[in-house]
Design an enzyme around this catalytic site. Sequence first.
Site, PDB file in Angstrom:
ATOM      1  N   ALA A 335       0.854  -1.184   0.000  1.00  5.67           N
ATOM      2  CA  ALA A 335       0.000   0.000   0.000  1.00  5.67           C
ATOM      3  C   ALA A 335       0.887   1.228   0.000  1.00  5.67           C
ATOM      4  O   ALA A 335       2.080   1.152   0.296  1.00  5.67           O
ATOM      5  CB  ALA A 335      -0.934  -0.005   1.205  1.00  5.67           C
ATOM      6  N   MET A 336       0.306   2.381  -0.337  1.00  4.77           N
ATOM      7  CA  MET A 336       1.052   3.637  -0.356  1.00  4.77           C
ATOM      8  C   MET A 336       0.160   4.752   0.159  1.00  4.77           C
ATOM      9  O   MET A 336      -0.970   4.901  -0.268  1.00  4.77           O
ATOM     10  CB  MET A 336       1.548   3.937  -1.775  1.00  4.77           C
ATOM     11  N   GLU A 337       0.711   5.559   1.075  1.00  2.52           N
ATOM     12  CA  GLU A 337      -0.061   6.506   1.871  1.00  2.52           C
ATOM     13  C   GLU A 337      -0.279   7.858   1.231  1.00  2.52           C
ATOM     14  O   GLU A 337      -0.490   8.849   1.925  1.00  2.52           O
ATOM     15  CB  GLU A 337       0.642   6.712   3.219  1.00  2.52           C
ATOM     16  N   HIS A 370      -2.278   1.288   9.197  1.00  2.00           N
ATOM     17  CA  HIS A 370      -0.903   1.724   8.936  1.00  2.00           C
ATOM     18  C   HIS A 370      -0.885   2.915   7.984  1.00  2.00           C
ATOM     19  O   HIS A 370      -0.225   3.932   8.245  1.00  2.00           O
ATOM     20  CB  HIS A 370      -0.101   0.559   8.339  1.00  2.00           C
ATOM     21  N   GLU A 371      -1.625   2.804   6.879  1.00  2.00           N
ATOM     22  CA  GLU A 371      -1.600   3.883   5.890  1.00  2.00           C
ATOM     23  C   GLU A 371      -2.264   5.154   6.412  1.00  2.00           C
ATOM     24  O   GLU A 371      -1.805   6.265   6.120  1.00  2.00           O
ATOM     25  CB  GLU A 371      -2.267   3.421   4.587  1.00  2.00           C
ATOM     26  N   HIS A 374      -0.027   7.189   8.593  1.00  2.00           N
ATOM     27  CA  HIS A 374       0.914   8.012   7.824  1.00  2.00           C
ATOM     28  C   HIS A 374       0.355   9.398   7.511  1.00  2.00           C
ATOM     29  O   HIS A 374       1.132  10.317   7.221  1.00  2.00           O
ATOM     30  CB  HIS A 374       1.263   7.325   6.506  1.00  2.00           C
TER      31      HIS A 374
END
EC number: 3.4.11.-
Length: 885
Positions: A335-337, A370-371, A374
């Site tokens: 994944a990417m925040e 988690h994301e 961020h």
Amino acid sequence: MAKTSCMSKAFAAVFGILTILVTGTLVGMVVYYNMELQKLNPTPPPTVPSTTLAPPPEMRLRGDVLPESYKVFIQVYFYTRIIEEVNVTSPNQTLTYDGNVTVHLKCVKKTKTIFLHSRHQEVFNATVKNRDSNKYLGVEECIFHKDESDFLEIVLNEALEVGGNYSLFLNFSADINEYLDGLYLSTYQEGEYLVATNLEPTSARSVFPCFDEPAMKARFTLTVIHRKDTIALANEDPADSNLIGDDWLYTRFHPTEVMSTYLFAFTVSEFTAKKTNHLDRKIYTYARPEATEAGHTDYAVSITGKILDFYQDYFDIGYTQKLDQIALPDLGPQAMENWGLVMYQEGGLLYQEGVSSHLQKEEISFLIAHELAHQWFGNLVTMKWWNEVWLNEGFATYMSSLAVDRALPSLKVRDMFLANQLHIAFEADSLASSHPLTPPAAEVQTTDQIVALFDQITYSKGSAVLTMLEDVLGERVFHKGIKVGHAQSESFTRVDIKKVMNTWTNQIGYPVITINTSSGDAYQKQFLYNDTSESKYWTRKGIEGEWILVNVNCTGFYRVNYDLDNWARLLNDLPLLNRGQLIDDAFNLARAKQVSVILALNSTRFLRNETEYLPWESATRNLQYFIHMFDRSEVYGPMKMYLQNQVKVLYNFFKDYTDNSTVPDVPTSQFNQINAIKVACSNGLPECLDMATSMFHSWMTSGTNKIHPNLRSTIYCQAIAAGGQKEWEFAWDRFQSTTDLSEKYQLSEALTCTKKIWLLNRYLGYTLDSEKIRLMDVSSVIGSVAKNEAGQALAWNFIRANWDYVSQQYEGAYLIQEVTSRFSTPFELEELEHFATKYDLSSATRAVENAMEQTRVNIHWVNEHKETVLDCVVYGFSQLFNIHS
């Protein structure tokens, strides 16, 4: 305050020592976070560091000019659909895009050159304007630096003046990437495509020319021109959107918050969204239209608002950006925040009722948590340079456990999650080739060096150290310390920041504390698998008691060793809370040759009657090292028989559930049911193998899969391992035909379990064909083959033969870790050393160094302990009951 627990009479004194050791060093992190918040406030642009970095050819930008805002125009020419029809000319896919960027700059040091980043682009029509005087400055030339700096140097005819406001305009054109980096193409159905960005850490420069360093924050106003009937998403909501002619759509987005370039993001697709109104906010979750329609985004939709609420309350800062989440068929990281547009691999966001495992809900929950963490740690407060990336990832990993625990208390998995992070961190930080949480900035310059930091130290050690901090300070003080505006609370004002930060963030490793209850002595030294030194950091006398147990709640980031009498007392009456940690300490102390392997093996005695998850998880994880060292030797047979006997009670404990394809209600019990099947079947327990093969063959013959989703991955694996070509071909056919993401993942893993070498070789070959195995799944397939004792050598040969392909997306480090886990001979070390000198390792350099060090440790350990372990297993472990021998 710390958690309440029982302890021996002597423990209070020991705990006092440890509190002095860790408290001073840890509280500095909290202060440091607040200091960074004040320095990197997201509203104003970043300030110039007090010491200016050296000019190129150094790898860092000079900071002569700082970006304040960008206006980015991009037109993408790709088609979202290419349909093959008889007698109809279909368009060819067009993998190009072009555009322009205008950067508003502030000059902070007089200069005649502007340095920024550009990679794999054609850049032209450079124009520089003085916004104060409305005068254009002459551009003498544009120079691309042909090195790892990716510098684009704009040479001017006259100097920019300090305090002046300027603009830089550039046209650019480039190709859309097919390798999940920068602006890349993804296909998700036959003939259906999308484009998306993946920019962390240094790929923004490959999308458009920019100042691609995390501290050089700015606002971004993006305009995308894309084909009609597609939707463009970005960090912000659209400001306006209009048709251009018959084929194109123009979408201009509102300006973003002040943010780093690596968070810039957009997608163009035909995806649809599930909208939820949560309090005063609309949250959109995007996916393939068929997935949205089938309700596969519903679980993510249901928990996102709860997690977001928790963070807003916890940090006392409202979330100001819009929030879109999107499930992408192809994405390099899980994944990417990206601020306002969080991207996930499909398996990390989509849940399919009746097909997905119950445990996948937990994985989705932790990943979303988690994301979203961020959005505060990383997006709002950003590290100055990548050498401090643990401030992003360690905090987000830690906070995700807290968020899931508070927002979704029914899952009850925080302790298990934190214990797992602790053990991962211990393993990674036990080698001299490890790295500090915050390595010197000078050692983190190139993209490969930056990428190498996205590892287990950064994520798991960062999280483990923060867990220790919360336990030592107490939840109230910890919470107050990381809330914005509380840096001056009474708990933190007496801390020597530089001194305490050096202890935990600027050094590698962690301590082992050795306690002798007979002499009353205690001392500390660094724990290393290959340590031969006798140095001790501090000693303490006067610790006495009938028995002592240290690190009762397993929150301290240190190991504990005892005298043999104390070990004997503990191992004869293991307290539930510490069973897992005592096993872990004993096995790893044995690997470091600080206690005997007999003592370590002795800690597994009680497993015969154990049904709790954490002790079994710790035992099987640590015994895996013994298996890896000996599964190609005469030790392996007797060891399997021992484990088969030990697991019988556990397997029978869950037998009624398993035979009826049901699972317990408690999440930890669900994990342990899987553990029971895995250990029992892999060590040849007949009733387990009969169960797995019977259930799998029933599916093969009836066409109806009655295996519970929780158990499918494990049962598929064991049935394929016990079977042959027929079972493998059946699983491969299902893998190719299913559209269920969870099922596809479970089958992908299970296919690596066969013991038929030719089938494993065939499967490895499939990873070179993106139509069979997606690029983002290549490393996981090869890594899983390497975990199979029949496939480890095949995987090692395969990655060497195809290194350039399989190490794309910075996956080389993971692959090296997996394929070398069994290396324990001089010949294997020689092969690894040859690999280190002959191949372009890029971001896998440190992983190879770690592997060489671990292989040397393994060689010595096997030479010293093979006969002892063999004696134990051959003679029925009779020696296990005498740890003094």
